[in-house]
Design a protein around this motif. Structure first.
Motif, PDB file in Angstrom:
ATOM      1  N   SER A 297      -4.889  -7.136   3.252  1.00  0.00           N
ATOM      2  CA  SER A 297      -5.619  -6.745   2.048  1.00  0.00           C
ATOM      3  C   SER A 297      -5.934  -5.256   2.110  1.00  0.00           C
ATOM      4  N   GLY A 298      -5.701  -4.549   1.017  1.00  0.00           N
ATOM      5  CA  GLY A 298      -5.994  -3.112   0.948  1.00  0.00           C
ATOM      6  C   GLY A 298      -4.840  -2.224   1.369  1.00  0.00           C
ATOM      7  N   VAL A 299      -3.715  -2.824   1.797  1.00  0.00           N
ATOM      8  CA  VAL A 299      -2.588  -1.993   2.256  1.00  0.00           C
ATOM      9  C   VAL A 299      -1.898  -1.285   1.086  1.00  0.00           C
ATOM     10  N   GLY A 300      -2.047  -1.852  -0.127  1.00  0.00           N
ATOM     11  CA  GLY A 300      -1.442  -1.212  -1.292  1.00  0.00           C
ATOM     12  C   GLY A 300      -0.399  -2.047  -2.008  1.00  0.00           C
TER      13      GLY A 300
ATOM     14  N   ASN B  23      -0.592  -4.256  -4.501  1.00  0.00           N
ATOM     15  CA  ASN B  23      -0.669  -4.249  -5.971  1.00  0.00           C
ATOM     16  C   ASN B  23      -0.421  -2.863  -6.552  1.00  0.00           C
TER      17      ASN B  23
ATOM     18  N   GLU C 149      -6.589   3.905   8.526  1.00  0.00           N
ATOM     19  CA  GLU C 149      -6.237   4.249   7.141  1.00  0.00           C
ATOM     20  C   GLU C 149      -6.454   3.025   6.237  1.00  0.00           C
TER      21      GLU C 149
ATOM     22  N   ARG D 289      -8.874   2.667   2.958  1.00  0.00           N
ATOM     23  CA  ARG D 289      -8.425   2.223   1.619  1.00  0.00           C
ATOM     24  C   ARG D 289      -9.329   1.112   1.099  1.00  0.00           C
TER      25      ARG D 289
ATOM     26  N   ARG E 219     -11.693   1.241  -2.266  1.00  0.00           N
ATOM     27  CA  ARG E 219     -11.456   0.353  -3.402  1.00  0.00           C
ATOM     28  C   ARG E 219     -12.713  -0.410  -3.806  1.00  0.00           C
TER      29      ARG E 219
ATOM     30  N   ASN F 168       3.475   1.692   4.176  1.00  0.00           N
ATOM     31  CA  ASN F 168       2.936   2.373   2.992  1.00  0.00           C
ATOM     32  C   ASN F 168       2.072   3.559   3.426  1.00  0.00           C
ATOM     33  N   ASP F 169       2.775   4.673   3.708  1.00  0.00           N
ATOM     34  CA  ASP F 169       2.063   5.904   4.076  1.00  0.00           C
ATOM     35  C   ASP F 169       1.978   6.751   2.816  1.00  0.00           C
TER      36      ASP F 169
ATOM     37  N   LEU G 260       2.570   7.195  -0.863  1.00  0.00           N
ATOM     38  CA  LEU G 260       2.719   6.161  -1.894  1.00  0.00           C
ATOM     39  C   LEU G 260       4.064   6.253  -2.623  1.00  0.00           C
TER      40      LEU G 260
HETATM   41  N1  LIG Z   1      -0.034   5.011  -0.013  1.00  0.00           N
HETATM   42  C1  LIG Z   1      -1.333   5.034  -0.317  1.00  0.00           C
HETATM   43  N2  LIG Z   1      -2.070   6.101   0.042  1.00  0.00           N
HETATM   44  C2  LIG Z   1      -3.401   6.139  -0.231  1.00  0.00           C
HETATM   45  N3  LIG Z   1      -4.079   5.172  -0.883  1.00  0.00           N
HETATM   46  C3  LIG Z   1      -3.384   4.078  -1.276  1.00  0.00           C
HETATM   47  C4  LIG Z   1      -1.988   3.961  -1.002  1.00  0.00           C
HETATM   48  N4  LIG Z   1      -1.576   2.779  -1.505  1.00  0.00           N
HETATM   49  C5  LIG Z   1      -2.672   2.180  -2.040  1.00  0.00           C
HETATM   50  N5  LIG Z   1      -3.751   2.969  -1.919  1.00  0.00           N
HETATM   51  C6  LIG Z   1      -5.135   2.655  -2.356  1.00  0.00           C
HETATM   52  O1  LIG Z   1      -5.620   1.646  -1.476  1.00  0.00           O
HETATM   53  C7  LIG Z   1      -6.457   0.724  -2.168  1.00  0.00           C
HETATM   54  C8  LIG Z   1      -5.939  -0.691  -1.963  1.00  0.00           C
HETATM   55  O2  LIG Z   1      -4.721  -0.855  -2.686  1.00  0.00           O
HETATM   56  P1  LIG Z   1      -4.336  -2.251  -3.356  1.00  0.00           P
HETATM   57  O3  LIG Z   1      -3.052  -2.014  -4.068  1.00  0.00           O
HETATM   58  O4  LIG Z   1      -5.486  -2.772  -4.132  1.00  0.00           O
HETATM   59  O5  LIG Z   1      -4.109  -3.161  -2.055  1.00  0.00           O
HETATM   60  P2  LIG Z   1      -3.684  -4.711  -1.905  1.00  0.00           P
HETATM   61  O6  LIG Z   1      -3.093  -5.140  -3.198  1.00  0.00           O
HETATM   62  O7  LIG Z   1      -2.699  -4.711  -0.783  1.00  0.00           O
HETATM   63  O8  LIG Z   1      -4.947  -5.434  -1.539  1.00  0.00           O
HETATM   64  C9  LIG Z   1      -6.476   1.150  -3.631  1.00  0.00           C
HETATM   65  O9  LIG Z   1      -7.654   1.876  -3.868  1.00  0.00           O
HETATM   66  C10 LIG Z   1      -5.231   2.056  -3.758  1.00  0.00           C
HETATM   67  O10 LIG Z   1      -5.410   3.042  -4.725  1.00  0.00           O
END
Ligand SMILES: Nc1ncnc2c1ncn2[C@@H]1O[C@H](COP(=O)(O)OP(=O)(O)O)[C@@H](O)[C@H]1O
Ligand SMILES: Nc1nc2c(ncn2[C@@H]2O[C@H](COP(=O)(O)OP(=O)(O)O)[C@@H](O)[C@H]2O)c(=O)[nH]1
Length: 210
Positions: free
Chosen positions: A28-31, A33, A145, A149, A153, A183-184, A186
């Motif tokens: 969760s939070g990796v990016g 979505n 990292e 994130r 969020r 996912n470093d 974006l």
């Molecule tokens: N490559 C990235 N670099 C910095 N921040 C990112 C990156 N990818 C996602 N984020 C940020 O990290 C947070 C979590 O992303 P999210 O897409 O909601 O994660 P997930 O769907 O995996 O739970 C969001 O605030 C998003 O804007």
């Protein structure tokens, strides 16, 4: 109540082969979505498959965006009537589940779909549709990292801690995935993800284990 098929498919997107089902996992939070949002803009004919959940809708969210939001009784009735390919209780006992009729329809009719799922749900899905699923694990550049994130969020510390407590479980399954994307940066990660999806979509013969 949930619609019969979660996605309004357009016939012009029908492929001349069974549909592919792309699954993104990762902590969760990796990016996941965020990446999906970018990648789907540039991919014609790939549909986001919303999961169903009982977690509360947040500000800015709506029905089907990004989930089909259900009451607990509705979700449990759908479990009873066999409407989920898989379902899990994740985080604070909220249900998340993948709508089986939508998946069956997409694969049979030749529509390509993508969704995100936890690692356990993904394993169940691969067992059910081994020849139609491509799995992609999104991993953070570091746990520090990832934590940043999650804090960026959400402001609810207990929500964040619940999500951090699952990171180890998710990361343990990374090597079982067909592809891994770090996912470093974006835009670089979105480009890599799009390339993977395009490569799989254009391959003549689909092989679920690449
Ligand atoms: N490559 C990235 N670099 C910095 N921040 C990112 C990156 N990818 C996602 N984020 C940020 O990290 C947070 C979590 O992303 P999210 O897409 O909601 O994660 P997930 O769907 O995996 O739970 C969001 O605030 C998003 O804007
Ligand atoms: N098994 C399963 N997991 C899902 C499904 N939909 C979403 N998930 C996972 O549930 C978790 C949701 O937590 P999080 O990423 O914090 O998203 P949030 O719901 O927006 O807070 C993530 O690991 C998702 O990949 C589903 O249908 N089935």
């Amino acid at each position: 109540m949930a619609p019969e098929i979660f996605i309004p498919f357009r016939t012009e997107d029908k492929q001349d082969r069974p549909g592919y089902f792309f699954i993104l996992s990762g902590p969760s939070g990796v990016g996941k979505n965020t990446l999906l949002g970018i990648v789907l803009q540039g991919l014609k004919g790939v549909y986001y498959m919303p999961s169903a959940t009982t977690r509360p809708m947040r500000t800015g969210e709506s029905q089907l965006n990004p989930y089909v939001f259900l009451q607990i009784e509705e979700f449990e009735a759908m479990i009873q009537s066999g409407q989920f390919l898989e379902w899990k209780k994740i985080h604070t006992n909220d249900y998340y589940g993948t709508h089986l009729p939508s998946i069956q329809y997409a694969i049979a009719q030749g529509y390509d779909i993508i969704t995100d799922m936890d690692v356990l749900g993904c394993a169940d899905a691969v067992k059910a549709f081994p020849d139609h699923i491509c799995t992609i694990f999104i991993t953070p550049p570091s746990i520090d990292e990832l934590s940043q994130r999650l804090y960026g969020r959400d402001s609810d510390v207990s929500n964040i801690q619940t999500r951090l407590s699952r990171v180890e479980l998710e990361m343990k399954h990374k090597d079982q995935y067909d592809f891994v994307v770090v996912n470093d940066d974006l835009q670089d990660s979105a480009k890599r993800l799009r390339e993977i999806i395009e490569q799989v979509r254009s391959s003549k013969e689909f092989c679920s284990r690449f």
